[in-house]
Design a protein around this motif. Structure first.
Motif: not given
Ligand code: IMP
Length: 194
Positions: A111-112, A118-133, A149-153
């Motif tokens: 992540i740079d 940021n784009y992918l989070m928005g795109y995938l959140s729109g597909k109604s997952p239970r959770s997304i990290r 918010k990055v959960d694991w680095i």
């Protein structure tokens, strides 16, 4: 072809930043941490962001001791093989399966600026997952343009252009077992330097 290029990728590396053993040890820990965060009955969906996370996801999924499935997306955020993010994200390959109601972990190489994720989070959140990290092998916080918010680095790295363990410069160097800093003269022209 320039005379400074050779066919041995190791010759183009200025410095090894993270060696093979350090990567493997960290990936094992990440696998255990990720597994302990989930208790659901459905397999966890790992969404690998190609091509950079190819090697990482292959090792990471084998380090996760619970049921997982993988799906692959390919996105392009850099115009024309440059080293700077353009901010425009194009989906070159979309998910094959559904993620509706599922626990999803996006697997990234680095992540740079954060614009791609940021784009992918928005795109995938729109597909109604239970959770997304999000899990990323490398994080370059110095250049972040969006709050994410990055959960694991895996590793925090300085603001240097790195290759290896899946990361490329103009599609090359992905096969190195370590993460290394590319010699600056090799990518200076891509930055507009002479
Ligand atoms: P971001 O949108 O600026 O966060 O860029 C993320 C993408 O840029 C990553 O998935 C990589 O493909 C690429 N990238 C960013 N920094 C580097 C680097 O140092 N080496 C290789 N690729 C990089």
């Amino acid at each position: 072809m320039s005379s400074i290029r050779s066919n041995n990728p190791h010759n183009d590396i200025e410095e090894v930043l993270i060696d093979d053993a350090a990567i493997q040890a960290r990936v094992r820990d990440l696998g255990a941490e990720i597994a302990s965060a989930y208790g659901g009955e459905e397999p966890l969906v790992l969404v690998s962001v190609l091509k950079g996370s190819l090697i990482f996801v292959a090792d990471l999924m084998r380090a996760i001791p619970i049921n997982v499935v993988i799906d692959l997306m390919e996105v392009s955020s850099y115009g024309g093989g440059n080293t700077e993010s353009s901010g425009t994200v194009r989906i070159l390959k979309d998910l094959s399966g559904t993620i509706e109601g599922r626990d999803v972990v996006i697997v990234e190489d680095i992540i740079d600026t954060g614009l791609t994720l940021n784009y992918l989070m928005g795109y995938l959140s729109g597909k109604s997952p239970r959770s997304i990290r999000i899990v990323t092998l490398l994080n370059k916080p110095a250049r972040r343009l969006v709050d994410l918010k990055v959960d694991w680095i895996g590793f925090e790295i300085p603001d240097k252009f790195v290759v290896g363990y899946g990361l490329d410069f103009r599609e090359t160097y992905r096969n190195l077992r370590y993460v290394g800093v590319l010699k600056r003269e090799l990518y200076a022209s891509a930055l507009g330097e002479s």
